[in-house]
Enzyme design. Structure first.
Site, PDB file in Angstrom:
ATOM      1  N   SER A   1     -71.197   3.885  -3.872  1.00  0.00           N
ATOM      2  CA  SER A   1     -70.107   4.809  -4.236  1.00  0.00           C
ATOM      3  C   SER A   1     -70.671   5.888  -5.138  1.00  0.00           C
ATOM      4  O   SER A   1     -71.633   5.638  -5.876  1.00  0.00           O
ATOM      5  CB  SER A   1     -69.011   4.048  -4.998  1.00  0.00           C
ATOM      6  OG  SER A   1     -68.069   4.952  -5.536  1.00  0.00           O
TER       7      SER A   1
ATOM      8  N   TYR B   1     -66.411  -1.494 -11.603  1.00  0.00           N
ATOM      9  CA  TYR B   1     -66.747  -1.129 -10.219  1.00  0.00           C
ATOM     10  C   TYR B   1     -68.047  -0.340 -10.208  1.00  0.00           C
ATOM     11  O   TYR B   1     -68.946  -0.608  -9.418  1.00  0.00           O
ATOM     12  CB  TYR B   1     -65.589  -0.318  -9.633  1.00  0.00           C
ATOM     13  CG  TYR B   1     -65.810   0.229  -8.239  1.00  0.00           C
ATOM     14  CD1 TYR B   1     -65.965  -0.621  -7.150  1.00  0.00           C
ATOM     15  CD2 TYR B   1     -65.840   1.606  -8.004  1.00  0.00           C
ATOM     16  CE1 TYR B   1     -66.143  -0.110  -5.867  1.00  0.00           C
ATOM     17  CE2 TYR B   1     -66.016   2.122  -6.728  1.00  0.00           C
ATOM     18  CZ  TYR B   1     -66.171   1.261  -5.668  1.00  0.00           C
ATOM     19  OH  TYR B   1     -66.363   1.762  -4.404  1.00  0.00           O
TER      20      TYR B   1
END
Ligand SMILES: NC(=O)c1ccc[n+]([C@@H]2O[C@H](COP(=O)([O-])OP(=O)(O)OC[C@H]3O[C@@H](n4cnc5c(N)ncnc54)[C@H](OP(=O)(O)O)[C@@H]3O)[C@@H](O)[C@H]2O)c1
Length: 275
Positions: free
Chosen positions: A131, A144
């Site tokens: 990501s 995350y």
């Protein structure tokens, strides 16, 4: 014709990639937890396996089953994953542990199980979907980011470790794509709220909330980009997807460079004088 192993094909990016690969005649082994996606494929083109990344003992058998069915697997895509939002100080141990099981330890176990088979067949390409949060983190998705940063490091290091064996590794960092990622079906949140974090976490959560359903990224276009990546003779170790990811990374690199330069004298002050 290439053979893909893709985790998390039930929906989102994984589903788009599976369909794009099948549509051009490739073979796909795709994993799901429950819901099989509606994909257009000939029976001999598609094998669907059940795999939950939180169940560590099921990962090795799934990899074995996949190689036994296909004989050879050209591309392994660690796609399954989810995000966890909220300030770090409110994240519980179980929530943190689960996030790392799915976003880091599961992909690690899968890669470790696949490597002997990739070596035996003389090569392959491991694509890890990370990501932009794993390269340029923001408040509210700190945990995350930490899992995706770890996948970035794993990918970059592994790419050097396995290059002499003919195995390629790419970490693909998407920006915001219009999937279920930000929906309540996927994203998890910490319990409770705290006004102390309104300026950082609160502001980020507001931006993410406004973005849900409006993300710039088209998962079908991402799938086409991933096909190109898999076809490349010399694939990159890092690939960004999306104009937002591009912009965010440019800013991050500029900030990193400026910070390095600002602290240059301190950095260079620590060698033994005679070196
Ligand atoms: N969309 C974005 O904006 C974005 C941005 C950056 C990175 N990413 C990354 O891209 C990847 C795909 O996300 P997406 O956007 O396609 O999200 P999505 O629409 O929520 O799809 C997530 C996929 O992961 C699977 N999954 C979730 N938890 C799992 C578990 N415990 N075990 C096995 N599979 C599991 C889901 O299966 P179920 O249907 O069974 O839940 C689903 O197939 C993820 O790694 C995500 O972190 C997405």
């Amino acid at each position: 014709m290439k053979t893909w192993f893709i985790t998390g094909i039930s929906r989102g990016l994984g589903r788009s990639l599976a369909q794009a690969a099948l549509s051009r005649g490739d073979r796909v082994i795709g994993t799901i937890r429950d819901q099989a996606p509606d994909l257009h494929a000939a029976p001999e083109q598609l094998l669907i396996l059940k795999l939950d990344m939180t169940e560590a003992t099921t990962i090795i058998p799934a990899v074995q089953q996949a190689f036994d069915w296909a004989g050879r697997i050209d591309i392994i895509v660690n796609n399954a994953g989810y995000g966890l939002l909220g300030p770090l100080e409110q994240v519980s141990d179980p929530a943190m542990a689960r996030l790392f099981e799915v976003d880091l330890f599961g992909p690690f176990r899968l890669i470790r199980a696949a490597l002997p088979r990739l070596r035996a067949q003389g090569g392959g390409h491991i694509i890890n979907i990370t990501s932009i949060a794993g390269r340029a983190p923001n408040p509210a998705s700190v945990l995350y980011s930490s899992a995706k940063y770890a996948m970035e490091g794993l990918s970059a290091g592994l790419s050097r470790e396995v290059a002499p064996l003919g195995i390629k590794v790419t970490a693909v960092a998407p920006g915001a794509f219009r999937t279920d990622f930000l929906s309540d079906h996927s994203i998890r949140r910490t319990e409770g709220g705290d006004d102390a974090y309104a300026a950082s976490v609160g502001a980020s959560l507001g931006r993410l909330g406004a973005m849900a359903g409006q993300q710039k990224g088209d998962p079908d276009r991402a799938a086409q980009a991933l096909l190109s990546l898999a076809d490349a003779e010399n694939p990159p170790v890092h690939l960004l997807l999306g104009s937002d990811a591009w912009q965010r990374m440019k800013v991050k690199l500029t900030e990193m460079e400026a910070e390095m330069e600002a602290w240059r004298d301190v950095t260079l002050s620590t060698d033994f004088p005679d070196q």
